[in-house]
Design a protein around this motif. Sequence first.
Motif, PDB file in Angstrom:
ATOM      1  N   ILE A 132      34.011  84.146  44.794  1.00 51.17           N
ATOM      2  CA  ILE A 132      34.106  82.602  44.722  1.00 51.17           C
ATOM      3  C   ILE A 132      34.234  82.148  43.259  1.00 51.17           C
ATOM      4  CG2 ILE A 132      33.185  80.502  45.574  1.00 51.17           C
ATOM      5  CD1 ILE A 132      34.215  82.912  47.622  1.00 51.17           C
ATOM      6  N   VAL A 133      35.293  81.767  42.600  1.00 47.57           N
ATOM      7  CA  VAL A 133      35.383  81.375  41.255  1.00 47.57           C
ATOM      8  C   VAL A 133      34.512  79.834  41.013  1.00 47.57           C
ATOM      9  CG1 VAL A 133      36.724  80.867  39.462  1.00 47.57           C
ATOM     10  CG2 VAL A 133      37.237  82.728  41.073  1.00 47.57           C
ATOM     11  N   PRO A 134      33.581  79.806  40.010  1.00 46.62           N
ATOM     12  CA  PRO A 134      32.981  78.396  40.044  1.00 46.62           C
ATOM     13  C   PRO A 134      33.918  77.682  39.056  1.00 46.62           C
ATOM     14  CG  PRO A 134      32.228  79.780  38.213  1.00 46.62           C
ATOM     15  CD  PRO A 134      33.006  80.805  39.449  1.00 46.62           C
ATOM     16  N   GLY A 135      33.906  76.037  39.540  1.00 49.28           N
ATOM     17  CA  GLY A 135      34.777  75.322  38.740  1.00 49.28           C
ATOM     18  C   GLY A 135      34.262  74.616  37.403  1.00 49.28           C
ATOM     19  N   ARG A 136      35.095  74.084  36.627  1.00 52.71           N
ATOM     20  CA  ARG A 136      34.775  73.599  35.201  1.00 52.71           C
ATOM     21  C   ARG A 136      34.838  72.175  35.255  1.00 52.71           C
ATOM     22  NH1 ARG A 136      37.364  78.341  31.584  1.00 52.71           N
ATOM     23  NH2 ARG A 136      36.420  80.214  32.355  1.00 52.71           N
ATOM     24  N   LEU A 137      35.643  71.574  35.859  1.00 55.41           N
ATOM     25  CA  LEU A 137      36.084  70.155  35.759  1.00 55.41           C
ATOM     26  C   LEU A 137      35.092  69.382  36.628  1.00 55.41           C
ATOM     27  CD1 LEU A 137      40.087  70.297  35.586  1.00 55.41           C
ATOM     28  CD2 LEU A 137      38.245  70.430  33.744  1.00 55.41           C
ATOM     29  N   VAL A 138      34.475  68.508  36.209  1.00 57.14           N
ATOM     30  CA  VAL A 138      33.669  67.767  37.052  1.00 57.14           C
ATOM     31  C   VAL A 138      34.203  66.674  37.656  1.00 57.14           C
ATOM     32  CG1 VAL A 138      31.550  68.222  35.359  1.00 57.14           C
ATOM     33  CG2 VAL A 138      32.818  66.083  35.192  1.00 57.14           C
ATOM     34  N   ARG A 139      33.572  66.148  38.858  1.00 53.46           N
ATOM     35  CA  ARG A 139      34.166  65.231  39.519  1.00 53.46           C
ATOM     36  C   ARG A 139      34.557  63.779  38.941  1.00 53.46           C
ATOM     37  NH1 ARG A 139      33.866  63.551  45.182  1.00 53.46           N
ATOM     38  NH2 ARG A 139      32.610  65.346  45.286  1.00 53.46           N
ATOM     39  N   GLU A 140      33.623  63.192  37.862  1.00 51.92           N
ATOM     40  CA  GLU A 140      33.764  61.896  37.333  1.00 51.92           C
ATOM     41  C   GLU A 140      35.107  62.051  36.358  1.00 51.92           C
ATOM     42  OE1 GLU A 140      30.938  63.370  37.549  1.00 51.92           O
ATOM     43  OE2 GLU A 140      29.933  62.276  38.800  1.00 51.92           O
ATOM     44  N   ASP A 141      35.276  63.166  35.873  1.00 53.13           N
ATOM     45  CA  ASP A 141      36.523  63.515  34.796  1.00 53.13           C
ATOM     46  C   ASP A 141      37.814  63.463  35.572  1.00 53.13           C
ATOM     47  OD1 ASP A 141      34.778  63.396  32.674  1.00 53.13           O
ATOM     48  OD2 ASP A 141      34.629  65.426  32.429  1.00 53.13           O
ATOM     49  N   VAL A 142      37.735  64.054  36.630  1.00 58.34           N
ATOM     50  CA  VAL A 142      38.979  64.293  37.572  1.00 58.34           C
ATOM     51  C   VAL A 142      39.369  63.066  38.053  1.00 58.34           C
ATOM     52  CG1 VAL A 142      40.032  65.419  39.587  1.00 58.34           C
ATOM     53  CG2 VAL A 142      38.732  66.601  37.915  1.00 58.34           C
ATOM     54  N   GLU A 143      38.206  62.191  38.654  1.00 59.24           N
ATOM     55  CA  GLU A 143      38.569  60.799  38.906  1.00 59.24           C
ATOM     56  C   GLU A 143      39.196  60.005  38.080  1.00 59.24           C
ATOM     57  OE1 GLU A 143      36.108  57.323  41.513  1.00 59.24           O
ATOM     58  OE2 GLU A 143      35.201  59.132  41.059  1.00 59.24           O
ATOM     59  N   ASP A 144      38.551  59.867  37.028  1.00 63.60           N
ATOM     60  CA  ASP A 144      39.050  59.003  35.889  1.00 63.60           C
ATOM     61  C   ASP A 144      40.527  59.201  35.596  1.00 63.60           C
ATOM     62  OD1 ASP A 144      36.488  57.789  35.734  1.00 63.60           O
ATOM     63  OD2 ASP A 144      35.783  58.910  33.947  1.00 63.60           O
ATOM     64  N   GLN A 145      40.770  60.807  35.278  1.00 59.93           N
ATOM     65  CA  GLN A 145      42.037  61.020  35.000  1.00 59.93           C
ATOM     66  C   GLN A 145      43.286  60.530  35.940  1.00 59.93           C
ATOM     67  OE1 GLN A 145      43.297  62.454  32.507  1.00 59.93           O
ATOM     68  NE2 GLN A 145      45.618  62.705  33.234  1.00 59.93           N
ATOM     69  N   ILE A 146      42.579  60.568  37.360  1.00 55.74           N
ATOM     70  CA  ILE A 146      43.706  60.184  38.424  1.00 55.74           C
ATOM     71  C   ILE A 146      43.864  58.801  38.313  1.00 55.74           C
ATOM     72  CG2 ILE A 146      43.900  59.893  40.949  1.00 55.74           C
ATOM     73  CD1 ILE A 146      42.294  62.738  40.972  1.00 55.74           C
ATOM     74  N   VAL A 147      42.723  57.886  38.194  1.00 53.12           N
ATOM     75  CA  VAL A 147      42.777  56.739  38.246  1.00 53.12           C
ATOM     76  C   VAL A 147      43.734  56.147  36.811  1.00 53.12           C
ATOM     77  CG1 VAL A 147      41.580  54.215  37.634  1.00 53.12           C
ATOM     78  CG2 VAL A 147      40.699  56.110  39.384  1.00 53.12           C
ATOM     79  N   ARG A 148      43.515  56.810  35.771  1.00 49.88           N
ATOM     80  CA  ARG A 148      44.568  56.348  34.682  1.00 49.88           C
ATOM     81  C   ARG A 148      45.957  56.870  34.724  1.00 49.88           C
ATOM     82  NH1 ARG A 148      40.375  59.009  31.610  1.00 49.88           N
ATOM     83  NH2 ARG A 148      41.673  60.933  31.586  1.00 49.88           N
TER      84      ARG A 148
END
Length: 322
Positions: free
Chosen positions: A230-246
């Motif tokens: 199970i590979v751990p993630g690096r990108l946090v939720r807040e950063d991904v959400e901000d990128q999608i909104v932009r």
Amino acid sequence: MESGTREKARNVLKRILTAASYDVEEVGEPLDLSAIGEEDVIVVLCSDDPETIEKFDSMTYRLRTSGDDLVCRKLLFTLDPAVQTEDCIRWGADELARYAGRAVLAEVLGESLTLDLPRPSTAFRGEPAGGAIGAPAEQESEEGPELPHLPLRVTEKRACGIAGLHGSAKCRFIPYWCYRYVSTGEREIKDRLVSFDAEGSGAVNAINGIRMDLDPGTVESGPVPFGSEIVPGRLVREDVEDQIVREVIERLTQRIRFRYEKGDAIFYEEKTLKPDRSNINVNLETVYVPVWQVRGGSKIVEVNGFTGEILSMPMDEGVELL
């Protein structure tokens, strides 16, 4: 189940398992078939009789070979929807029809059928010849942690074949941020109404940010195969959400040019209209994608365990494809 129906079901199941690269043989009562594969062994019962099914469900069967002992998986085919089992795979008319059709297609394409069955608790190490289905044994199948993930449809053997390598393969579950956004709102300018209503979905690799199309309807929640990484993630939720909104704001931004007269002059004016951030709602959840990492000598090839596609780019940043 009538004897004629049972015989027909046995023949269809034999064809399905053979298409899935199992060595299939008919066995004596009360069982119907035994199927030996590269990694596991399956015993099959076709019955509607409650007592026979209960005994089959409570029994543990072993394949004994020279120096090896493997607990078999149990496959029950029954036409009685009221039957309840705890320790065997149960197929009814729907499963039989689905896999029979897939078996025919696999034969036409010259491919091996992939069965969506739980992985065996131990690897099959013995030679198929000389094995015997034996007495009960106390051993429970092992499963990995429960995660929302795409089902693993490609076997290890098939992944090596797709990669074109003779070597070892490791199953890794790569995290993705599966998202869905909804934008609402509108602006009125010079008698023109501009709408910002939109919605969409997708997935972002939680390690390297690479996008992929992902149908939320294919995601299942349950245990992954035992021994998977199970590979751990690096990108946090807040950063991904901000990128999608932009990206949504950029995609919905509109430039409106309008003409108006003032006195004897004619003017053209252009305005840029953007949706409000507060009108964009993004839902995010982590979904894991199975990937076979196949190693053969100095080469590494990654194969999507759900689609069977060879990945042109590594799923994470720690793999260099040669």
